[in-house]
Design an enzyme around this catalytic site. Structure first.
Site, PDB file in Angstrom:
ATOM      1  N   SER A  43      40.094  58.039  10.199  1.00  0.00           N
ATOM      2  CA  SER A  43      39.503  57.375  10.279  1.00  0.00           C
ATOM      3  C   SER A  43      39.414  56.256  11.311  1.00  0.00           C
ATOM      4  CB  SER A  43      39.345  55.842   8.709  1.00  0.00           C
ATOM      5  OG  SER A  43      39.378  56.885   7.346  1.00  0.00           O
TER       6      SER A  43
HETATM    7  N1  SAH Z   1      42.802  58.039   4.825  1.00  0.00           N
HETATM    8  C1  SAH Z   1      42.191  58.835   5.366  1.00  0.00           C
HETATM    9  C2  SAH Z   1      40.531  59.360   5.061  1.00  0.00           C
HETATM   10  C3  SAH Z   1      40.475  59.530   4.277  1.00  0.00           C
HETATM   11  S1  SAH Z   1      39.192  60.779   5.161  1.00  0.00           S
HETATM   12  C4  SAH Z   1      43.213  58.418   6.333  1.00  0.00           C
HETATM   13  O1  SAH Z   1      43.799  57.563   6.661  1.00  0.00           O
HETATM   14  O2  SAH Z   1      43.552  59.958   7.252  1.00  0.00           O
HETATM   15  C5  SAH Z   1      38.604  60.639   2.929  1.00  0.00           C
HETATM   16  C6  SAH Z   1      39.457  62.124   1.800  1.00  0.00           C
HETATM   17  O3  SAH Z   1      39.648  61.176   1.199  1.00  0.00           O
HETATM   18  C7  SAH Z   1      39.802  63.066   2.045  1.00  0.00           C
HETATM   19  O4  SAH Z   1      40.825  63.536   2.914  1.00  0.00           O
HETATM   20  C8  SAH Z   1      38.906  63.762   0.933  1.00  0.00           C
HETATM   21  O5  SAH Z   1      40.176  64.991   0.203  1.00  0.00           O
HETATM   22  C9  SAH Z   1      39.520  62.372  -0.354  1.00  0.00           C
HETATM   23  N2  SAH Z   1      38.901  62.381  -1.230  1.00  0.00           N
HETATM   24  C10 SAH Z   1      37.249  62.889  -1.348  1.00  0.00           C
HETATM   25  N3  SAH Z   1      36.840  62.991  -2.767  1.00  0.00           N
HETATM   26  C11 SAH Z   1      38.590  62.273  -3.429  1.00  0.00           C
HETATM   27  C12 SAH Z   1      38.548  61.880  -4.861  1.00  0.00           C
HETATM   28  N4  SAH Z   1      37.665  61.785  -6.038  1.00  0.00           N
HETATM   29  N5  SAH Z   1      39.629  61.967  -5.068  1.00  0.00           N
HETATM   30  C13 SAH Z   1      40.850  62.004  -3.808  1.00  0.00           C
HETATM   31  N6  SAH Z   1      40.595  62.032  -3.251  1.00  0.00           N
HETATM   32  C14 SAH Z   1      39.205  62.312  -2.179  1.00  0.00           C
END
Ligand code: SAH
Length: 223
Positions: free
Chosen positions: A71
Site C-alpha cells: 500500500s
Molecule cells: N498490508 C499489505 C498490503 C496488502 S495487499 C502490505 O503492507 O504490504 C492485499 C493482500 O490481501 C494481498 O497480499 C492478498 O493476497 C491478501 N488477501 C486478499 N484476500 C485475502 C483473504 N481472503 N485472506 C487473506 N489475505 C487476502
C-alpha cells in the site's frame, strides 16, 4: 551521474530521504506522532524488492509478488491512525502482503496476527520480521475473510484488501469497544475506507476517505 557528496548530505542520502518520506506523510494528514515514529523506524525499503526497490520511499503503492501491492505509505499511516491501536492491544491484520503494515503495527501494540492467502507472501514477510527482530508478529496462511477464530476476539482489526461489505466473521471477532478499519466497495472501483466501532448496542460506521485496494478473495492462493 552521481555526485559522491550525495552519500552524506545530498538528495540521495538516507537522512534526506527519510525526512522527505516523513514530510510527505504529514502533508497527507498523517499527524499522530506515534504513527510517524513507527513509520520512521520501519524501513519500507526492506519490503520492496526488484525493479521497484528504488521507489520505496515514494508515496505510491508498488507491485509485490503474487500480483499484489504494498500500500501507499500515506494510506498505511492514515489507516493506522484511524485504527488507533493501544499498547496493550491485540490486532488482527487481513492481507499480510509485503508485511510492511504489520511491521508498523507491531511497534504500536502488544501483539499482531497477520494472515494472507498466499504462502509465498507470508514466508517472505516472516523472514523480514525475523531480520528486524519483531517477535510480537505471528503470520499465518489463512483465508482472512473468516478471520482467525482461534485467537479471537481482537481489540483491533485492519483489513488491507477491499470487501463488498465488512465480512460478518470479522465483525463477530471484534471485542466490544473494538475498532475495525476496512475498505469497502466493488473490487475494481474506488472504495470507501470505513471505521467500524463495536459498542454494547451494536456497530457504528464512519466513512473516512476514498481508497483503492486489491480485492479480498475467498479461499487460499495457489502460491
Ligand atoms: N498490508 C499489505 C498490503 C496488502 S495487499 C502490505 O503492507 O504490504 C492485499 C493482500 O490481501 C494481498 O497480499 C492478498 O493476497 C491478501 N488477501 C486478499 N484476500 C485475502 C483473504 N481472503 N485472506 C487473506 N489475505 C487476502
Amino acid at each position: 551521474m552521481s555526485d559522491p557528496e550525495d552519500e552524506d548530505e545530498g538528495e540521495g542520502s538516507t537522512a534526506e530521504r527519510k525526512m522527505r518520506f516523513l514530510f510527505q506523510l504529514r502533508s497527507r494528514g498523517v499527524t499522530d506522532p506515534r504513527v510517524l515514529e513507527a513509520m520512521e523506524r520501519i524501513d519500507r525499503g526492506l519490503f520492496v524488492r526488484g525493479q521497484f526497490a528504488d521507489r520505496a520511499y515514494e508515496d505510491t503503492p508498488l507491485p509485490i509478488p503474487c500480483g499484489q501491492t504494498i500500500s501507499q505509505p500515506s494510506v498505511v499511516g492514515l489507516m493506522t491512525q484511524a485504527l488507533s491501536p493501544g499498547l496493550r492491544d491485540t490486532v488482527l491484520e487481513i492481507g499480510t502482503g509485503s508485511g510492511y503494515q504489520a511491521a508498523v503495527l507491531s511497534r504500536l501494540c502488544r501483539r499482531v496476527y497477520t494472515v494472507d492467502r498466499h504462502r509465498r507472501l507470508v514466508q517472505e514477510a516472516e523472514a523480514i520480521f525475523r531480520q528486524l527482530d519483531l517477535p510480537n508478529i505471528t503470520a499465518q496462511i489463512a483465508d482472512g475473510s473468516r478471520g482467525l477464530p482461534d485467537q479471537a476476539p481482537f481489540d483491533r482489526i485492519l483489513v488491507t484488501a477491499a470487501a463488498e461489505d465488512p465480512p460478518g466473521p470479522l465483525l463477530a471477532q471484534l471485542k466490544i469497544g473494538g475498532i475495525m478499519v476496512v475498505p469497502v466497495g466493488q473490487s475494481d472501483a474506488v472504495q470507501t475506507l470505513i471505521r467500524v466501532t463495536r459498542t454494547d448496542a451494536g456497530f457504528e460506521y464512519d466513512e473516512l476517505r476514498q481508497v483503492r485496494f486489491v480485492p479480498l478473495v475467498e479461499g487460499l492462493g495457489q502460491t
